[in-house]
Design a protein around this motif. Sequence first.
Motif, PDB file in Angstrom:
ATOM      1  N   ASN A  28       1.172 -10.234   8.524  1.00  0.00           N
ATOM      2  CA  ASN A  28      -0.123 -10.730   8.991  1.00  0.00           C
ATOM      3  C   ASN A  28      -1.215  -9.677   8.975  1.00  0.00           C
ATOM      4  OD1 ASN A  28       1.985 -12.356  11.199  1.00  0.00           O
ATOM      5  ND2 ASN A  28       0.703 -13.521   9.796  1.00  0.00           N
ATOM      6  N   SER A  29      -0.931  -8.505   8.463  1.00  0.00           N
ATOM      7  CA  SER A  29      -1.949  -7.442   8.437  1.00  0.00           C
ATOM      8  C   SER A  29      -1.739  -6.572   7.216  1.00  0.00           C
ATOM      9  CB  SER A  29      -1.869  -6.583   9.714  1.00  0.00           C
ATOM     10  OG  SER A  29      -0.649  -5.867   9.759  1.00  0.00           O
ATOM     11  N   MET A  30      -2.765  -5.810   6.897  1.00  0.00           N
ATOM     12  CA  MET A  30      -2.669  -4.888   5.758  1.00  0.00           C
ATOM     13  C   MET A  30      -3.333  -3.568   6.128  1.00  0.00           C
ATOM     14  SD  MET A  30      -5.608  -6.441   3.213  1.00  0.00           S
ATOM     15  CE  MET A  30      -5.883  -8.064   3.920  1.00  0.00           C
ATOM     16  N   GLU A  31      -2.824  -2.483   5.543  1.00  0.00           N
ATOM     17  CA  GLU A  31      -3.440  -1.172   5.733  1.00  0.00           C
ATOM     18  C   GLU A  31      -4.187  -0.789   4.470  1.00  0.00           C
ATOM     19  OE1 GLU A  31      -1.490   2.766   7.230  1.00  0.00           O
ATOM     20  OE2 GLU A  31      -1.937   3.018   5.100  1.00  0.00           O
ATOM     21  N   VAL A  32      -5.437  -0.390   4.644  1.00  0.00           N
ATOM     22  CA  VAL A  32      -6.259   0.092   3.533  1.00  0.00           C
ATOM     23  C   VAL A  32      -6.519   1.578   3.747  1.00  0.00           C
ATOM     24  CG1 VAL A  32      -8.440  -0.132   2.284  1.00  0.00           C
ATOM     25  CG2 VAL A  32      -7.352  -2.158   3.278  1.00  0.00           C
ATOM     26  N   GLY A  33      -6.212   2.387   2.737  1.00  0.00           N
ATOM     27  CA  GLY A  33      -6.508   3.813   2.787  1.00  0.00           C
ATOM     28  C   GLY A  33      -7.858   4.087   2.147  1.00  0.00           C
ATOM     29  N   VAL A  34      -8.664   4.913   2.792  1.00  0.00           N
ATOM     30  CA  VAL A  34     -10.009   5.239   2.294  1.00  0.00           C
ATOM     31  C   VAL A  34     -10.181   6.748   2.289  1.00  0.00           C
ATOM     32  CG1 VAL A  34     -12.425   4.560   2.422  1.00  0.00           C
ATOM     33  CG2 VAL A  34     -10.735   3.302   3.734  1.00  0.00           C
ATOM     34  N   ALA A  73      -9.247   8.037   6.018  1.00  0.00           N
ATOM     35  CA  ALA A  73      -9.009   7.127   7.141  1.00  0.00           C
ATOM     36  C   ALA A  73      -8.120   5.988   6.684  1.00  0.00           C
ATOM     37  CB  ALA A  73     -10.325   6.585   7.693  1.00  0.00           C
ATOM     38  N   PHE A  74      -7.515   5.320   7.667  1.00  0.00           N
ATOM     39  CA  PHE A  74      -6.649   4.171   7.397  1.00  0.00           C
ATOM     40  C   PHE A  74      -7.081   3.044   8.309  1.00  0.00           C
ATOM     41  CE2 PHE A  74      -4.397   8.086   6.521  1.00  0.00           C
ATOM     42  CZ  PHE A  74      -4.037   7.891   5.202  1.00  0.00           C
ATOM     43  N   MET A  75      -7.369   1.892   7.701  1.00  0.00           N
ATOM     44  CA  MET A  75      -7.923   0.757   8.443  1.00  0.00           C
ATOM     45  C   MET A  75      -6.994  -0.446   8.329  1.00  0.00           C
ATOM     46  SD  MET A  75     -11.972   1.131   7.505  1.00  0.00           S
ATOM     47  CE  MET A  75     -12.780   2.748   7.550  1.00  0.00           C
ATOM     48  N   THR A  76      -6.825  -1.138   9.433  1.00  0.00           N
ATOM     49  CA  THR A  76      -5.952  -2.307   9.480  1.00  0.00           C
ATOM     50  C   THR A  76      -6.804  -3.574   9.542  1.00  0.00           C
ATOM     51  OG1 THR A  76      -4.244  -1.058  10.638  1.00  0.00           O
ATOM     52  CG2 THR A  76      -4.103  -3.455  10.742  1.00  0.00           C
TER      53      THR A  76
END
Length: 580
Positions: A280-286, A305-308
């Motif tokens: 139900n979620s994903m991690e995006v690396g920036v 940063a890492f955003m959920t």
Amino acid sequence: VQGWASPGSPEEREEAQGAMASPSPARNPTEVQMSQLVLPCHTNHRGELSTGQLLKWMDTAACLSAERHAGCPCVTASMDDIYFEHTISVGQVVNIKAKVNRAFNSSMEVGIQVSYEDLCSGKHCSICKAYATFVAQGPMGSKVRLEPLTPQTEEEKIEYSIAAERRRMRLVHKDTLKDLLTSSSQETERETRDGSGAVPAERTRVESVELVLPPHANHQGNTFGGQIMAWMENVATIAASRLCHAHPTLRAIEMFHFRGPSQVGDRLVLKAIVNNAFKNSMEVGVCAEAYGQEMSISRRHINSAFMTFVVLDQEGHPRTLPMVAPEPGDGERRYREASARKKIRLDRKYVVSCKQTEVPLSVPWDQSNKVYLSYNNVSALKMLVAKANWALAREKEKVRMYTLEEDKFLSFRIEMSVCIPASRAFSLLSNLRRRHEWDSHYVSAELVQKVDDDDMIYHVVSQKLRNENKPQDFVILASRRKPCSKGDPYVVAFRSVTLPTHPARAEFTRGETLCSGFCIWPESEEMSKVAYYNQAMPGYLNYVTTNVAGLSSDICSTFEACEKFLLKNKEDLISRLQDF
């Protein structure tokens, strides 16, 4: 930002005071309050406040608070995890309060509270709470030594005390991830969902460039930390949208850490990719890199940063997301690291961020959550120490006993001054294997595991309690801390944990301790104030209330035995030094 320059003449001051409704109560001099009306230009397609815009406002308020204390320019060094509880709609008001919790040598922690206000209904609701670290800068970027901050209220004293623990946790953040990846298998277990429709991670990759212009910079010419965060949030949202083909909602941001500054005229290259998608979620690396006008100059790494993200359905529930197929090599590494970070985020959220009463008593201990359990252990004791409503219950010669009555707990504190250096008392009292020498309730304490120099796990066996036919046993995490700065106490904190190697056994009644420990304050080179704190558990409550009511002096007698133990071992140390 609330606050303005004082008018010059007495008449102007009188006129300004007359324009204000009523004088506000005295507050922390570093406190900054900001109120922003959410306009259409601040929102996304759903009419909700852009998270990037909110991050800019938060960073601005926190920076102004830091500069109030430092008296000089400050730059954002990092921002801890942020969990967004609600979205904010157009027409609502964002209220931000920021104040310095503690100043260290050249850095300081600023606490930020964000809430929204609906002007029509009068409803107020919390959005998030964050902690940012700022560094004071002098001429030519030199570091500035900061004046210490003196907390006044109970809340400020708690935040001041725990700030040292949060700082310690930030410093070991990278090592925690590295240890977890090393201890886990090289191949992260994949989800059992049908992977036939997995989206190649490469399809979610985003790269964008921004030119840093004067409106993007602060009064020092450096790019606003909040502006960089906003640009990073923008590309991360695009990457998340490419995976789910929908409009995602940002739920959490892992710790930002700024590795260097960027200035007006720099080009910022922002890259984002979906590292892993859970159910139900994903991690995006920036990541953000900067370069100047000359392309020949290598890019400077500014931030990662890492955003959920989640995708919400019409009822506001998270939707199931497609799986991600990582690229070989770096993609597989990012995939595994995302799984490790998810576990760390859960540990931080439920072991560190929750109220003490919401944390299970005997939390399972393992290598991956050792930092957060240690933090929780010490911060819980520091919160208890900082409470304001302690009442003197008994006084027997040099021993004083205090109680604190709260909704769910009866806590007690017992203290005395002892003629022993604080460092020596700290060394003796932090070794549970010697506690039976002065505490008759302890039968034995076996060192089960030395986690590091500051944390030990013991298996403790105690005497039978009244109406019990078996002795009690405990598995206890003992966490010790030396003073972070002048005025801080030495701390030895205890809490229950569980270990698979030491399950409950039939011959014992398994006991638990929620929060207990020692604080030792130096009064002089040879004198210390030693205080023991305990949040009484139900099985221990009758024993405590009997002593508080004066029907027993057992607790006072035990503490007097503790004093004799400290003095005896102080003299033993002196005689050994003289013999040497």
